[in-house]
Design a protein around this motif. Structure first.
Motif, PDB file in Angstrom:
ATOM      1  N   ASN A 218       0.810  -1.211   0.000  1.00  0.00           N
ATOM      2  CA  ASN A 218       0.000   0.000   0.000  1.00  0.00           C
ATOM      3  C   ASN A 218       0.846   1.265   0.000  1.00  0.00           C
ATOM      4  OD1 ASN A 218      -2.087  -2.033   0.696  1.00  0.00           O
ATOM      5  ND2 ASN A 218      -3.345  -0.213   0.930  1.00  0.00           N
ATOM      6  N   HIS A 220       2.693   4.487  -1.655  1.00  0.00           N
ATOM      7  CA  HIS A 220       2.181   5.442  -2.642  1.00  0.00           C
ATOM      8  C   HIS A 220       2.571   5.029  -4.064  1.00  0.00           C
ATOM      9  CE1 HIS A 220       0.785   9.266  -4.195  1.00  0.00           C
ATOM     10  NE2 HIS A 220       1.966   9.484  -4.752  1.00  0.00           N
ATOM     11  N   THR A 223       0.555   1.656  -5.151  1.00  0.00           N
ATOM     12  CA  THR A 223      -0.868   1.867  -5.433  1.00  0.00           C
ATOM     13  C   THR A 223      -1.054   2.688  -6.696  1.00  0.00           C
ATOM     14  OG1 THR A 223      -0.928   3.798  -3.952  1.00  0.00           O
ATOM     15  CG2 THR A 223      -1.588   1.673  -3.014  1.00  0.00           C
ATOM     16  N   GLN A 269      -5.979   3.481  -5.173  1.00  0.00           N
ATOM     17  CA  GLN A 269      -5.311   4.163  -4.076  1.00  0.00           C
ATOM     18  C   GLN A 269      -6.224   4.324  -2.863  1.00  0.00           C
ATOM     19  OE1 GLN A 269      -3.839   7.464  -6.818  1.00  0.00           O
ATOM     20  NE2 GLN A 269      -2.120   7.287  -5.410  1.00  0.00           N
ATOM     21  N   ASP A 288      -3.711   3.937   0.071  1.00  0.00           N
ATOM     22  CA  ASP A 288      -2.408   4.581  -0.087  1.00  0.00           C
ATOM     23  C   ASP A 288      -1.929   5.118   1.266  1.00  0.00           C
ATOM     24  OD1 ASP A 288      -0.318   6.398  -0.665  1.00  0.00           O
ATOM     25  OD2 ASP A 288      -1.137   6.839  -2.632  1.00  0.00           O
TER      26      ASP A 288
END
Length: 319
Positions: A218, A220, A223, A269, A288
Motif C-alpha cells: 500500500n 504510494h 498503489t 489508491q 495509499d
C-alpha cells in the motif's frame, strides 16, 4: 488532423497559475467564441516571451459541458469520482471552466492570467486562482522526486490524448482531473527517512522503487501502479507544490485519454476497487499510506478539447 492544446504534453516549467471560473447562464454562445480565443492569446504571448516557454490548457467542467457544447459529449465525462469515501474526505468544487498557465517566468504568467480574465469578463466569475512553483529541481515538498515514473515521449501522448478512432469528434482532447492536496508536514518531518521511503515506496534520493520486503503493497508508488511494480502508471501528471504561511501541499493535474484510467488508479489508491479484494494481505481499510499525511480540499473533473474542436465549435453553425 486534430491539434491538441500544447500545455497537455508540455515539459515541466518553473511556475504554474490555475484559474477556476463559473460561467454566467445564457452566455454560452459568447463563451464558445471567447474560449477559442484563449489559445490564440497564449500563442501570441508565447511568441513575444519566447524564453519563458509559455503554454496553457483550457478545460470545461463536467457539469457545464452540456450547456456549452450540447451537440456532443466526451464518453464517460462525469463529475469527480469517489467524492464520498470512507478512507479520504474529498471536497468537490463545481467549476465550469479551468485554465492552466505554465511558464518559466512568473511575470509572464501574471500577464497571461490578467489578459485571460479580461477576455472572459463579464461572462464569468473567478472562483479561485492558485499558484504553483517548481521546488528543488522537481521535488515535492515531502523531499521526494515528484512522479519519477511519469511517462515520456510518445508514451505520454498515448496516455493523454483521445484516440481519433474511438472518439473522432474529441480526438486530441484529454480528460483532466484537478486535486489540491494539503500536507501535514509537521508529522511527516518527524518520521525517519526509512519510514518516509516505505510510505512512498521509493528511495528519497534517486526516486527508484524499493525492493521487497521494504516495498509495502500500500505504498504510494505501488498503489499508483495498481499494485504491481512492473506496471506503468496509467496517467500523466503535472504537479506543482504550493506554499502559503499556514498551508503547504501539492496541486495535482492528471491527464488521461480515457476517464477509466483515472477511476482505476485513484480507486485503487483509495482501496475501493473490487480488483483489490482477494489480494494477499488486503483488507477493506487498506489504502495509499501517504493519505495519512495529506488531505484534498479541492477536486474537479474537466475535459480539455483539442484546438480544432474549440475552433469548430465557435462557428455560428457549429460545423
Amino acid at each position: 488532423m486534430a491539434r491538441e492544446q500544447l500545455g497537455i504534453c508540455a515539459e515541466a516549467n518553473l511556475h504554474a497559475s490555475y484559474l477556476l471560473f463559473n460561467a454566467l447562464e445564457g452566455q454560452e454562445a459568447v463563451m464558445r467564441q471567447k474560449l477559442a480565443r484563449v489559445p490564440i492569446l497564449l500563442a501570441r504571448l508565447a511568441e513575444h516571451f519566447s524564453e519563458a516557454q509559455l503554454t496553457g490548457v483550457v478545460a470545461i467542467g463536467a457539469n457545464y459541458w452540456d450547456s456549452l457544447y450540447p451537440g456532443a459529449r466526451p464518453q464517460g465525462l462525469q463529475a469527480f469520482p469517489f467524492a464520498d469515501n470512507d478512507n479520504l474526505a474529498l471536497a468537490e468544487v463545481w467549476a465550469d471552466l479551468f485554465v492552466v498557465v505554465r511558464s518559466d517566468r512568473l511575470d509572464v504568467n501574471f500577464i497571461a492570467c490578467q489578459q485571460i480574465c479580461q477576455l472572459l469578463k463579464p461572462d464569468v466569475d473567478l472562483l479561485e486562482q492558485l499558484q504553483g512553483f517548481r521546488y528543488l529541481d522537481g521535488r515535492d515538498l515531502t523531499g521526494f522526486i515528484d512522479a519519477p515514473q511519469n511517462p515520456k515521449g510518445s508514451r505520454k501522448r498515448q496516455l493523454t490524448l483521445v484516440d481519433p478512432i474511438t472518439q473522432p469528434v474529441f480526438a486530441a482532447g484529454s480528460y483532466l482531473y484537478l486535486q489540491r492536496w494539503h500536507y501535514d508536514l509537521v508529522h511527516w518531518q518527524q518520521l525517519e527517512i526509512s519510514q518516509q521511503e516505505e510510505i512512498m515506496g521509493v528511495s528519497k534520493i534517486e526516486g527508484t522503487l524499493l525492493q521487497p520486503p521494504r516495498l509495502h503493497p500500500n505504498s504510494h508508488a505501488l498503489t499508483s501502479r495498481l499494485g504491481k511494480a512492473e506496471n506503468l502508471p496509467p496517467l500523466v501528471t503535472q504537479n506543482m507544490p504550493f506554499a502559503e504561511q499556514n498551508s503547504q501541499g501539492l496541486i495535482n493535474l492528471s491527464y488521461a485519454s480515457e476517464p477509466d484510467s483515472f477511476n482505476r488508479q485513484f480507486g485503487f489508491q483509495l482501496g475501493c476497487q473490487p480488483s483489490r479484494q482477494g489480494e494477499p494481505g488486503h483488507s477493506a481499510n487498506q489504502y495509499d499510506l501517504f493519505f495519512d499525511y495529506c488531505h484534498a480540499d479541492l477536486c474537479a473533473a474537466f475535459f480539455a478539447p483539442s484546438l480544432s474542436f474549440l475552433e469548430m465549435a465557435c462557428r455560428p453553425t457549429g460545423k
